[in-house]
Design a protein around this motif. Structure first.
Motif, mmCIF file in Angstrom:
data_model
loop_
_atom_site.group_PDB
_atom_site.id
_atom_site.type_symbol
_atom_site.label_atom_id
_atom_site.label_comp_id
_atom_site.label_asym_id
_atom_site.label_seq_id
_atom_site.Cartn_x
_atom_site.Cartn_y
_atom_site.Cartn_z
ATOM 1 N N ALA A 115 0.902 -1.537 0.634
ATOM 2 C CA ALA A 115 -0.175 -0.163 -0.015
ATOM 3 C C ALA A 115 1.231 1.039 -0.247
ATOM 4 N N ALA A 116 2.058 1.436 0.424
ATOM 5 C CA ALA A 116 3.155 2.082 0.671
ATOM 6 C C ALA A 116 3.671 2.440 -0.205
ATOM 7 N N LEU A 117 3.503 1.494 -0.912
ATOM 8 C CA LEU A 117 4.120 1.453 -2.715
ATOM 9 C C LEU A 117 3.378 1.972 -3.934
ATOM 10 N N GLY A 118 2.280 2.285 -3.306
ATOM 11 C CA GLY A 118 1.004 3.006 -3.953
ATOM 12 C C GLY A 118 -0.140 2.500 -4.725
ATOM 13 N N CYS A 119 0.114 0.659 -4.572
ATOM 14 C CA CYS A 119 -0.225 -0.262 -4.672
ATOM 15 C C CYS A 119 -1.884 0.005 -4.698
ATOM 16 N N LEU A 120 -3.001 -0.543 -5.674
ATOM 17 C CA LEU A 120 -3.976 -0.842 -5.331
ATOM 18 C C LEU A 120 -4.402 -2.277 -4.320
ATOM 19 N N GLU A 121 -5.623 -2.171 -3.787
ATOM 20 C CA GLU A 121 -5.923 -3.231 -3.170
ATOM 21 C C GLU A 121 -6.163 -4.777 -4.480
ATOM 22 N N PRO A 122 -5.920 -5.684 -4.893
ATOM 23 C CA PRO A 122 -6.490 -6.795 -5.669
ATOM 24 C C PRO A 122 -8.045 -7.228 -5.260
ATOM 25 N N THR A 123 -8.406 -7.726 -6.258
ATOM 26 C CA THR A 123 -10.276 -8.103 -6.352
ATOM 27 C C THR A 123 -10.009 -9.217 -4.767
ATOM 28 N N VAL A 124 -8.903 -10.027 -4.770
ATOM 29 C CA VAL A 124 -9.489 -11.134 -4.491
ATOM 30 C C VAL A 124 -7.910 -11.522 -3.948
ATOM 31 N N GLN A 125 -7.861 -11.631 -2.577
ATOM 32 C CA GLN A 125 -6.075 -12.304 -1.964
ATOM 33 C C GLN A 125 -6.393 -13.306 -1.475
ATOM 34 N N PRO A 126 -6.462 -14.687 -1.828
ATOM 35 C CA PRO A 126 -6.673 -16.234 -1.175
ATOM 36 C C PRO A 126 -5.672 -15.900 -0.901
ATOM 37 N N ARG A 127 -5.857 -16.951 0.028
ATOM 38 C CA ARG A 127 -4.263 -18.238 0.795
ATOM 39 C C ARG A 127 -5.312 -19.275 0.506
ATOM 40 N N ALA A 128 -3.923 -19.903 0.486
ATOM 41 C CA ALA A 128 -3.755 -21.293 -0.216
ATOM 42 C C ALA A 128 -4.013 -21.958 0.730
ATOM 43 N N THR A 129 -3.617 -22.311 2.483
ATOM 44 C CA THR A 129 -5.384 -22.515 2.956
ATOM 45 C C THR A 129 -6.214 -23.142 3.681
ATOM 46 N N GLU A 130 -6.763 -21.699 2.386
ATOM 47 C CA GLU A 130 -8.494 -21.255 2.476
ATOM 48 C C GLU A 130 -8.133 -22.034 1.374
ATOM 49 N N ASN A 131 -8.480 -23.294 0.513
ATOM 50 C CA ASN A 131 -7.775 -23.890 -0.959
ATOM 51 C C ASN A 131 -8.119 -25.358 -0.769
ATOM 52 N N ILE A 132 -6.970 -26.084 -0.152
ATOM 53 C CA ILE A 132 -6.628 -27.181 0.192
ATOM 54 C C ILE A 132 -8.027 -28.176 -0.531
ATOM 55 N N ALA A 133 -8.885 -27.920 -0.489
ATOM 56 C CA ALA A 133 -10.462 -28.917 -1.249
ATOM 57 C C ALA A 133 -9.575 -28.718 -2.540
ATOM 58 N N GLU A 134 -9.327 -27.236 -3.309
ATOM 59 C CA GLU A 134 -9.982 -27.260 -4.646
ATOM 60 C C GLU A 134 -8.534 -27.996 -4.954
ATOM 61 N N MET A 135 -7.144 -27.890 -4.066
ATOM 62 C CA MET A 135 -5.916 -28.498 -4.932
ATOM 63 C C MET A 135 -6.396 -30.015 -4.848
ATOM 64 N N GLN A 136 -7.074 -30.901 -3.717
ATOM 65 C CA GLN A 136 -7.313 -31.912 -3.607
ATOM 66 C C GLN A 136 -7.940 -32.310 -4.869
ATOM 67 N N THR A 137 -8.736 -31.681 -5.412
ATOM 68 C CA THR A 137 -10.115 -32.026 -6.315
ATOM 69 C C THR A 137 -9.355 -32.013 -7.512
ATOM 70 N N MET A 138 -8.310 -31.095 -8.394
ATOM 71 C CA MET A 138 -7.864 -31.090 -9.227
ATOM 72 C C MET A 138 -6.865 -32.229 -9.677
ATOM 73 N N ILE A 139 -6.578 -32.598 -8.113
ATOM 74 C CA ILE A 139 -5.376 -33.426 -8.017
ATOM 75 C C ILE A 139 -5.888 -34.972 -8.393
ATOM 76 N N GLU A 140 -6.685 -35.166 -7.773
ATOM 77 C CA GLU A 140 -7.783 -36.499 -8.222
ATOM 78 C C GLU A 140 -7.917 -36.391 -9.444
ATOM 79 N N THR A 141 -8.525 -34.893 -10.119
ATOM 80 C CA THR A 141 -8.957 -35.099 -11.487
ATOM 81 C C THR A 141 -7.342 -35.563 -13.003
ATOM 82 N N LEU A 142 -6.815 -35.264 -12.219
ATOM 83 C CA LEU A 142 -5.119 -35.226 -13.288
ATOM 84 C C LEU A 142 -4.818 -36.810 -13.357
ATOM 85 N N ILE A 143 -5.051 -37.892 -11.780
ATOM 86 C CA ILE A 143 -4.783 -39.080 -11.294
ATOM 87 C C ILE A 143 -6.293 -39.314 -11.954
ATOM 88 N N THR A 144 -6.868 -39.697 -12.476
ATOM 89 C CA THR A 144 -8.340 -39.657 -13.091
ATOM 90 C C THR A 144 -7.773 -39.732 -14.878
#
Length: 459
Positions: A115-144
């Motif tokens: 923010a001090a560097l003049g950057c606007l806040e992005p629309t979304v800032q997701p955390r990896a820990t909040e998307n573990i289920a989405e990662m597992q779903t993609m991994i299952e698809t890749l295996i299949t």
């Protein structure tokens, strides 16, 4: 909706060409940029990436409308160092809560820094820990789909299953084979195969999964989060040159193979490397600096550097070029900002930037040429309002709202009186006292030949 002219053109790392940018949907232009790993405070190289893609975000908003651009910048809080610290410091908490406690200070500092560097806040800032289920779903698809397999407690991506793996980086599978360490990679079908999920020991943090308790590999998080917030294919993916291989190459492999798509992102943009005083930034060389250090301490160059100075110094070099981050460059940025602010006087920025001033900015974000135009507008052409507006579009606020001690004017007047009385020792004392407050004095003679003093707050 017809985008404003001139036409935006961007260099695409994937095609090695610069081409007119055509979004998939002009009502929802989608941008993803790799964000920080919040194990520690972000360094100035992270700052360059944040500034570059914030500038792109601003240009896209200006072109298509602020409500028609989605910018996702992730926060990587799944990392073995973070996980280990979370388990050590908060053993009684669920893993995600423990990680949040470990990273809340560094993540908050990153937000404050950019923010001090003049950057606007992005629309979304997701955390990896909040998307573990989405990662597992993609991994299952890749295996299949036959693009991943389980071996010795790991789920690995099968690189041979993707015919054009390596297109982004220009590397082929034989290049990876030549440098492979067979002893380490014996359980892999191919040395280039990479980890999607790895098992955790009883002493290591982990999440339950179909393949056992474990944790995701590095690359899968961005594939999962970009799909969740931007879709299977989106417009632009950005990051530093150092991420092209293996991170971005493997993101492409995961996403395309999971979705059966022709592309993860249509345009891939990468900012150049950063050196410090002509050397690679390294803790061992003693030239490793965080954004926080530059903003809040005197560790670099013996002074603090305001955010607008750091931003201007970064934008003085084209984003694709390497940058030598130096004290001399920062001092040059300070001098430019002070010249522009002085010349602009009481002028306020124009309400809109004339289209003719946007041509170079639309030409793959040619910031050196744009800044030269800002300089000419303010200093030479009597168009300070347009120059201020163009700088503001780039996130550079030339004019400051400065709070100064109420008795500064009285001190300046007292010094002037001391000079006129030839009490130079007292005049020097007052000048030194004001300098400690960041006040610079400039003596001159008015039209009547009388000594006068102007003052300003130094950056």
């Amino acid at each position: 909706m017809t985008p404003a002219k001139p036409q935006l053109s961007l260099y695409n790392t994937l095609t090695r060409t610069k081409a007119p940018f055509a979004p998939m949907d002009e009502t929802n232009v989608r941008l993803y940029a790799c964000g920080p790993t919040v194990y520690d405070f972000a360094h100035i190289g992270n700052g360059r990436a944040a500034i570059v893609f914030d500038l792109l975000f601003r240009v896209l908003r200006h072109t298509y409308g602020a409500g028609h651009v989605t910018y996702v910048r992730n926060i990587t809080d799944v990392d073995d160092k973070i996980n280990a610290r979370a388990l050590r410091d908060h053993p009684d908490l669920p893993l995600n809560e423990a990680i949040r406690k470990v990273t809340e200070t560094t993540a908050a500092q990153y937000q404050k820094d950019v923010a001090a560097l003049g950057c606007l806040e992005p629309t979304v800032q997701p955390r990896a820990t909040e998307n573990i289920a989405e990662m597992q779903t993609m991994i299952e698809t890749l295996i299949t789909r036959g693009h991943a397999y389980v071996a010795e407690g790991e789920v690995l991506f099968r690189t041979r299953s993707m015919s054009d793996y390596g297109k982004l980086s220009g590397r082929n599978l034989e290049d990876n084979l030549a440098g492979a360490r067979i002893a380490v990679d014996a359980h892999k079908e191919d040395p280039a195969d990479f980890v999607l999920w790895k098992l955790s020991s009883a002493e290591e943090p982990g999440w339950d999964s179909p393949w056992g308790r474990g944790r995701p590999g590095w690359h899968i998080e961005c594939s999962a989060m970009s799909e969740r917030y931007l879709g299977e294919t989106f417009d632009i993916h950005g990051g530093g040159l150092d991420l092209i291989f293996p991170h971005h190459e493997n993101e492409i492999a995961q996403s395309r193979c999971a979705h059966g798509s022709h592309a993860m992102a249509n345009v891939w943009m990468h900012n150049g490397f950063l050196q410090v005083e002509g050397q690679k930034m390294s803790k061992s060389l003693g030239n490793f600096f965080t954004i926080h250090q530059l903003l809040e301490t005197e560790d670099f160059g013996g002074r603090k550097w305001p955010g607008e100075v750091l931003r201007l110094a970064m934008l003085m070099t084209h984003y694709r070029e390497p940058i030598d981050f130096s004290q001399r460059r920062l001092e040059e940025a300070v001098n430019l900002l002070e010249k522009w602010e002085r010349a602009a006087g009481d002028t306020e920025p124009a309400s809109a930037v004339p289209d003719d001033l946007l041509e170079r900015l639309a030409e793959d974000l040619d910031t050196p040429a744009v800044l030269a135009r800002v300089h000419a507008l303010i200093m030479d052409e009597g168009r300070a309002a347009d120059g201020l507006a163009l700088a503001s579009l780039m996130g550079i606020n030339i004019k400051r709202d400065v709070e100064v001690d109420a008795d500064v004017a009285a001190q300046v007047a007292a010094r002037l009186a001391a000079l006129n009385a030839k009490n130079f020792a007292e005049a020097d004392r007052i000048r030194a006292e004001l300098a400690e407050q960041g006040i610079a004095l400039m003596d001159y003679k008015d039209e009547a030949g009388q000594r006068q003093t102007r003052w300003e707050v130094k950056r």
